[in-house]
Design an enzyme around this catalytic site. Structure first.
Site, PDB file in Angstrom:
ATOM      1  N   THR A  14       0.874 -77.081  50.984  1.00 50.37           N
ATOM      2  CA  THR A  14       1.087 -75.955  50.070  1.00 50.37           C
ATOM      3  C   THR A  14       0.004 -75.919  48.993  1.00 50.37           C
ATOM      4  O   THR A  14      -0.661 -74.897  48.785  1.00 50.37           O
ATOM      5  CB  THR A  14       2.472 -76.104  49.402  1.00 50.37           C
ATOM      6  OG1 THR A  14       3.451 -76.215  50.433  1.00 50.37           O
ATOM      7  CG2 THR A  14       2.794 -74.933  48.514  1.00 50.37           C
ATOM      8  N   VAL A 133       1.652 -83.169  36.583  1.00 47.86           N
ATOM      9  CA  VAL A 133       2.811 -83.000  35.707  1.00 47.86           C
ATOM     10  C   VAL A 133       2.966 -81.534  35.306  1.00 47.86           C
ATOM     11  O   VAL A 133       2.035 -80.931  34.763  1.00 47.86           O
ATOM     12  CB  VAL A 133       2.672 -83.852  34.423  1.00 47.86           C
ATOM     13  CG1 VAL A 133       3.948 -83.744  33.588  1.00 47.86           C
ATOM     14  CG2 VAL A 133       2.379 -85.299  34.755  1.00 47.86           C
ATOM     15  N   LYS A 206       6.920 -88.126  36.401  1.00 42.66           N
ATOM     16  CA  LYS A 206       6.122 -87.283  35.500  1.00 42.66           C
ATOM     17  C   LYS A 206       6.299 -87.731  34.047  1.00 42.66           C
ATOM     18  O   LYS A 206       5.347 -87.757  33.269  1.00 42.66           O
ATOM     19  CB  LYS A 206       6.524 -85.817  35.664  1.00 42.66           C
ATOM     20  CG  LYS A 206       6.123 -85.239  37.025  1.00 42.66           C
ATOM     21  CD  LYS A 206       6.801 -83.916  37.281  1.00 42.66           C
ATOM     22  CE  LYS A 206       6.344 -83.285  38.591  1.00 42.66           C
ATOM     23  NZ  LYS A 206       7.176 -82.142  38.998  1.00 42.66           N
TER      24      LYS A 206
HETATM   25  N1  HSE Z   1       8.442 -80.743  43.579  1.00 47.46           N
HETATM   26  C1  HSE Z   1       7.951 -80.537  42.269  1.00 47.46           C
HETATM   27  C2  HSE Z   1       8.949 -79.708  41.480  1.00 47.46           C
HETATM   28  C3  HSE Z   1       6.644 -79.794  42.231  1.00 47.46           C
HETATM   29  O1  HSE Z   1       9.882 -79.150  42.063  1.00 47.46           O
HETATM   30  O2  HSE Z   1       8.789 -79.622  40.284  1.00 47.46           O
HETATM   31  C4  HSE Z   1       5.460 -80.681  42.253  1.00 47.46           C
HETATM   32  O3  HSE Z   1       5.415 -81.538  41.159  1.00 47.46           O
END
Ligand code: HSE
Length: 433
Positions: A14, A133, A206
């Site tokens: 993606t 992040v 994060k």
């Molecule tokens: N899977 C993550 C989210 C996106 O849903 O925030 C990438 O950091």
């Protein structure tokens, strides 16, 4: 005229596809910012024979990352594969072979950040990770550069777009948890393993990266207390709304008496406050700095193009030389950052409890008695008339006044061990500002 810079893209999922699309379709605009042309020289994918929506210029696709790391014409590599391996091996190989690296892989940085930053420094290379992040929100630059004059006192944020998308759809449309999760996967918000989104792992990784930048300490992400959204059902969202709140997955890191209080957990946020109004795949971060005061950042935290926006900005920073200066001069990413002293902070919060109680005489008195024994004062109680059956189990919802988290945890354990409840209670903290 400056020579073009050649970039290698590892991973065309993606985000990788979005990065190639942006670099190709906005090439003129990007050239103005970078001062030279940025060319996608090659992409590396697991299966080069697979049909793709986004084409790499000249069809230069390979199945071997060494075709990028060993190509002397490529100076910058975008590492856009998730997970720990083979991402770590590829990152090491790219750095060893003199590439500056841009990545969106927060799991890799949260797990192996110090050693990778150290290797990059030894090799005179940089690692840029804005996209790791909060997707498109430039929060890494904000903390690492723009707010550098501040001692950061606290960070509070919604750092996972998938969880926020699920909670918002459930709350607004009464949608089913599993259906919304499937939709988040279709939309490209969720991780390859979406359990990392909903169990709080992604937000915790994060938070560890932001804490490293903000507080200059290394926090092993797995040590941060974490709770996901799997236990949040429609009833909880409805009761929260009745009390004037929404439920969001909130990541918190705050400095208190030489320690860091950190956690990721669903919490009640007051309707009308910025975190409560953060909807869908949006992320939000509220930061308090000692000079600047409170700042609020809001933007899409997941999805192809918002994340690609951050990756391409990092590629431009790398090409211009800003990433190298930041990486070389800032001490906040030092491999020998002291370990954080986390936990041990019992800051008082209001709490929301949902207890499933047996609907019989004296039960309310038992529950309130246990809370009273732990020094916890009740602000409001909701119990709706549900059923007249003598063995009925009904939800009892209690909002407390501010109390320490250890007191409420002990009280809830005692309540759950009693013979008047059925199943485990839900206890969430309440954020009023
Ligand atoms: N899977 C993550 C989210 C996106 O849903 O925030 C990438 O950091």
């Amino acid at each position: 005229m400056n020579e073009p810079v050649r970039v290698g893209v590892v991973g065309m999922g993606t985000v990788g596809s979005g990065v190639v699309r942006l670099l190709v379709e906005s090439a003129d605009h990007i050239e103005r910012h970078a001062g030279r042309r940025i060319v996608v020289e090659k992409a590396v994918v697991k299966d080069p024979s697979k049909a793709r929506d986004v084409q790499v210029p000249g069809g230069r696709i390979s199945g071997d990352f060494r075709d990028i790391s060993r190509d002397p014409s490529i100076s910058v590599a975008a590492l856009l594969v998730g997970g720990l391996e083979p991402a770590r091996t590829i990152m090491v190989d790219l750095l060893e072979h003199g590439k500056d690296v841009v990545t969106a892989n927060k799991a890799l940085l949260a797990e192996h950040g110090p050693e990778l930053f150290e290797l990059a420094r030894r090799k005179g290379r940089s690692i840029a990770f804005e996209a790791a992040v909060a997707g498109g929100i430039p929060i890494v630059a904000a903390i690492g550069e723009c707010l550098a004059a501040n001692r950061i006192e606290s960070i509070r944020g919604i750092l996972n777009g998938t969880s926020n998308f699920i909670l918002t759809r459930m709350e607004e449309d009464g949608a089913d948890y599993a259906d919304v999760l499937a939709l988040a996967q279709q939309k490209g918000f969720a991780e390859a393993d979406p359990s990392m989104d909903v169990d709080g792992t992604d937000a915790t990784q994060k938070l560890a990266i932001l804490a490293h930048l903000a507080f200059g300490v290394w926090v092993p992400w797995a040590e941060i207390p974490r709770m996901g959204i799997e236990g949040i059902d429609l009833d909880l969202l409805t009761y929260a709304a009745e009390l004037g709140y929404r439920i969001r997955l909130i990541a918190v890191a705050s400095r208190s008496e030489g320690r860091l209080a950190m956690r990721v957990a669903p919490a009640l946020v007051k309707i009308g406050t910025p975190l409560a109004e953060t909807r869908g795949a949006y992320n939000a971060v509220s930061i308090v700095g000692d000079a600047v005061g409170r700042m609020f950042f809001h933007g899409l935290g997941a999805g192809q193009m918002p994340t690609a926006s951050a990756v391409v900005a990092d590629i431009i920073d790398t090409v211009v030389g800003r990433a190298a200066i930041t990486f070389r001069t800032t001490g906040v990413l030092d491999a020998d950052s002291p370990a954080a002293k986390i936990g041990g902070v019992d800051a008082p919060d209001r709490h929301f409890l949902r207890i499933r109680v047996k609907d019989r005489p004296g039960v309310l008195a038992r529950i309130t008695g246990i809370l009273g024994d732990h020094g916890i004062s009740i602000a409001s109680v909701i119990q709706h008339d549900a059923s007249s059956a003598s063995d009925a189990v009904v939800p009892l919802v209690i909002m407390t006044h501010a109390c320490g988290s250890s007191a409420i945890q002990r009280a809830v354990a005692t309540i759950d061990a009693s013979d008047v409840v059925s199943g485990r209670s839900v206890c969430l903290s309440v954020l009023d500002d």
